[in-house]
Scaffold this motif. Structure first.
Motif, PDB file in Angstrom:
ATOM      1  N   ALA A 167      92.361  53.259  14.166  1.00  0.00           N
ATOM      2  CA  ALA A 167      93.838  52.921  14.389  1.00  0.00           C
ATOM      3  C   ALA A 167      94.216  52.018  13.183  1.00  0.00           C
ATOM      4  CB  ALA A 167      94.234  52.261  15.947  1.00  0.00           C
ATOM      5  N   ASP A 168      93.684  51.283  12.775  1.00  0.00           N
ATOM      6  CA  ASP A 168      93.673  50.453  11.671  1.00  0.00           C
ATOM      7  C   ASP A 168      93.851  51.285  10.388  1.00  0.00           C
ATOM      8  OD1 ASP A 168      93.672  48.036  13.069  1.00  0.00           O
ATOM      9  OD2 ASP A 168      91.596  47.518  12.428  1.00  0.00           O
ATOM     10  N   ASP A 169      93.099  52.258  10.315  1.00  0.00           N
ATOM     11  CA  ASP A 169      93.296  53.221   9.142  1.00  0.00           C
ATOM     12  C   ASP A 169      94.690  53.821   9.101  1.00  0.00           C
ATOM     13  OD1 ASP A 169      90.736  52.665   8.059  1.00  0.00           O
ATOM     14  OD2 ASP A 169      89.687  54.488   9.270  1.00  0.00           O
ATOM     15  N   ILE A 170      95.079  54.473  10.292  1.00  0.00           N
ATOM     16  CA  ILE A 170      96.185  54.986  10.529  1.00  0.00           C
ATOM     17  C   ILE A 170      97.449  54.045  10.279  1.00  0.00           C
ATOM     18  CG2 ILE A 170      97.962  55.961  11.981  1.00  0.00           C
ATOM     19  CD1 ILE A 170      95.320  57.010  13.529  1.00  0.00           C
ATOM     20  N   GLU A 171      97.340  52.840  10.620  1.00  0.00           N
ATOM     21  CA  GLU A 171      98.393  51.714  10.469  1.00  0.00           C
ATOM     22  C   GLU A 171      98.672  51.398   8.825  1.00  0.00           C
ATOM     23  OE1 GLU A 171      99.508  47.065  11.359  1.00  0.00           O
ATOM     24  OE2 GLU A 171      97.769  47.905  12.417  1.00  0.00           O
ATOM     25  N   ALA A 172      97.480  51.408   8.210  1.00  0.00           N
ATOM     26  CA  ALA A 172      97.312  51.183   6.746  1.00  0.00           C
ATOM     27  C   ALA A 172      98.063  52.351   5.783  1.00  0.00           C
ATOM     28  CB  ALA A 172      96.036  50.950   6.141  1.00  0.00           C
ATOM     29  N   LEU A 173      97.627  53.467   6.429  1.00  0.00           N
ATOM     30  CA  LEU A 173      98.000  54.728   5.682  1.00  0.00           C
ATOM     31  C   LEU A 173      99.555  55.088   5.771  1.00  0.00           C
ATOM     32  CD1 LEU A 173      95.429  57.493   6.471  1.00  0.00           C
ATOM     33  CD2 LEU A 173      95.700  56.091   4.295  1.00  0.00           C
ATOM     34  N   ARG A 174     100.112  54.744   6.987  1.00  0.00           N
ATOM     35  CA  ARG A 174     101.496  54.727   6.982  1.00  0.00           C
ATOM     36  C   ARG A 174     102.352  53.805   6.430  1.00  0.00           C
ATOM     37  NH1 ARG A 174     101.024  56.098  14.088  1.00  0.00           N
ATOM     38  NH2 ARG A 174     101.174  58.432  13.612  1.00  0.00           N
ATOM     39  N   ARG A 175     101.766  52.633   6.383  1.00  0.00           N
ATOM     40  CA  ARG A 175     102.291  51.697   5.719  1.00  0.00           C
ATOM     41  C   ARG A 175     102.505  51.867   3.915  1.00  0.00           C
ATOM     42  NH1 ARG A 175      99.711  47.605   7.699  1.00  0.00           N
ATOM     43  NH2 ARG A 175      97.905  47.525   6.332  1.00  0.00           N
ATOM     44  N   ILE A 176     101.360  52.668   3.499  1.00  0.00           N
ATOM     45  CA  ILE A 176     101.595  52.985   2.138  1.00  0.00           C
ATOM     46  C   ILE A 176     102.573  54.313   1.939  1.00  0.00           C
ATOM     47  CG2 ILE A 176     100.357  53.877   0.297  1.00  0.00           C
ATOM     48  CD1 ILE A 176      97.748  52.271   1.359  1.00  0.00           C
ATOM     49  N   ALA A 177     102.449  55.064   2.993  1.00  0.00           N
ATOM     50  CA  ALA A 177     103.395  55.978   2.932  1.00  0.00           C
ATOM     51  C   ALA A 177     104.877  55.573   2.982  1.00  0.00           C
ATOM     52  CB  ALA A 177     103.260  57.173   3.959  1.00  0.00           C
ATOM     53  N   ASP A 178     105.135  54.460   3.674  1.00  0.00           N
ATOM     54  CA  ASP A 178     106.216  53.847   3.657  1.00  0.00           C
ATOM     55  C   ASP A 178     106.822  53.085   2.345  1.00  0.00           C
ATOM     56  OD1 ASP A 178     106.864  54.279   6.371  1.00  0.00           O
ATOM     57  OD2 ASP A 178     106.131  52.469   7.140  1.00  0.00           O
ATOM     58  N   ILE A 183      87.950  56.102   4.211  1.00  0.00           N
ATOM     59  CA  ILE A 183      87.595  56.354   5.430  1.00  0.00           C
ATOM     60  C   ILE A 183      86.500  57.154   5.636  1.00  0.00           C
ATOM     61  CG2 ILE A 183      88.573  57.287   7.807  1.00  0.00           C
ATOM     62  CD1 ILE A 183      91.299  57.035   6.597  1.00  0.00           C
ATOM     63  N   VAL A 184      86.193  57.785   4.546  1.00  0.00           N
ATOM     64  CA  VAL A 184      84.994  58.966   4.250  1.00  0.00           C
ATOM     65  C   VAL A 184      83.781  58.221   4.411  1.00  0.00           C
ATOM     66  CG1 VAL A 184      84.058  60.570   2.991  1.00  0.00           C
ATOM     67  CG2 VAL A 184      86.468  60.404   3.038  1.00  0.00           C
ATOM     68  N   PRO A 185      82.850  58.475   5.271  1.00  0.00           N
ATOM     69  CA  PRO A 185      81.605  57.843   5.609  1.00  0.00           C
ATOM     70  C   PRO A 185      80.580  58.231   4.488  1.00  0.00           C
ATOM     71  CG  PRO A 185      81.774  59.813   7.115  1.00  0.00           C
ATOM     72  CD  PRO A 185      83.263  59.483   6.509  1.00  0.00           C
ATOM     73  N   ALA A 188      98.751  64.082   9.673  1.00  0.00           N
ATOM     74  CA  ALA A 188      97.719  65.189   9.913  1.00  0.00           C
ATOM     75  C   ALA A 188      96.582  64.417  10.021  1.00  0.00           C
ATOM     76  CB  ALA A 188      97.592  66.142   8.816  1.00  0.00           C
ATOM     77  N   ILE A 189      96.215  63.402   9.448  1.00  0.00           N
ATOM     78  CA  ILE A 189      94.903  62.752   9.425  1.00  0.00           C
ATOM     79  C   ILE A 189      95.027  61.943  10.735  1.00  0.00           C
ATOM     80  CG2 ILE A 189      93.772  60.756   8.623  1.00  0.00           C
ATOM     81  CD1 ILE A 189      94.646  61.602   5.987  1.00  0.00           C
ATOM     82  N   ALA A 190      96.299  61.262  11.079  1.00  0.00           N
ATOM     83  CA  ALA A 190      96.554  60.377  12.189  1.00  0.00           C
ATOM     84  C   ALA A 190      96.349  61.312  13.645  1.00  0.00           C
ATOM     85  CB  ALA A 190      97.927  59.816  12.552  1.00  0.00           C
TER      86      ALA A 190
END
Length: 238
Positions: free
Chosen positions: A124-135, A161-163, A205-207
């Motif tokens: 969830a934190d990753d998704i939030e961070a990605l959306r913030r950068i996309a914004d 995110i990649v392990p 798509a990632i989200a």
């Protein structure tokens, strides 16, 4: 004059990371040497917490430092794994041996793996961070270079995110090489508008966690990379 003053945050972070790596190499600092705390480094380079955090993320991705928590913690010189040393050797070749186009070709070939892994492991934190950068990419006032830097930051955040450390170091090293050599961008409004849509779709798509949707988004992104108006070859740097 402070060399990082007046730069955009992403550029300041890169400058700080480069300065720390240069110090490690020129002083031949050994594994385990304490470079200081985050506060020490913020004060030393006179930058904000966001900038120093971004610089440290870059250094960790390069295998240059370790971050240790606790009262005795801080930022320490890391002992690079063999594949990290190999990655550095790859990028120590002469300018004639490695071109931006070569690096982009390999980076783009890694994109499906990176996006697939990010789709599988995102939080969830990753998704939030990605959306913030996309914004951030939606700001009309951005210069072409600032837009491109935010674009790159989005890809590097996806990479976090990649392990697999092998994938992270290889992809990250290629991105660093490209970023250090791009001096200007030729861009039109239609290019930027389309890029925003493609990258927003990539984030969503990632989200979603849906691998089929992610594969479709990767395909659209790779179509975006074909042709283009950027210097140094026939590929875009997005």
């Amino acid at each position: 004059m402070d060399p990082v003053a007046g730069l955009a945050r992403s550029s300041r972070a890169q400058a700080v990371a480069a300065a720390i790596e240069h110090e490690i190499e020129t002083r031949n600092l050994e594994h385990g040497y304490k470079l200081g705390t985050k506060t020490d480094l913020r004060d030393r380079f006179d930058v904000g917490i966001g900038t120093i955090n971004e610089a440290l993320r870059l250094l960790v991705s390069h295998g240059a430092v370790d971050l240790r928590p606790g009262a005795q913690g801080g930022v320490f010189v890391a002992s690079p794994a063999p594949f990290v040393r190999l990655g550095r050797k790859m990028l120590e070749l002469s300018k004639d041996s490695v071109s931006v186009a070569d690096c982009l070709m390999v980076r783009n070939a890694l994109d499906p793996l990176v996006i697939s892994q990010a789709t599988q492991h995102r939080s969830a934190d990753d998704i939030e961070a990605l959306r913030r950068i996309a914004d951030e990419m939606s700001q009309d006032s951005l210069s072409s270079m600032d837009f491109l830097r935010i674009n790159w930051r989005l890809h590097l955040r996806i990479l976090e995110i990649v392990p697999s450390p092998v994938v992270r170091h290889m992809y990250g090293s290629l991105m660093d090489f490209v970023q250090q050599r791009v001096l200007h961008v030729n861009e039109d409004v239609a290019d930027r508008a389309h890029s925003r849509v493609v990258h927003r779709d990539l984030v969503e798509a990632i989200a979603s966690g849906d691998q089929k949707l992610a594969a479709k988004a990767v395909s659209a992104h790779q179509n975006l990379l074909e042709g283009g108006n950027f210097p140094g070859g026939q590929e875009r740097y997005g």
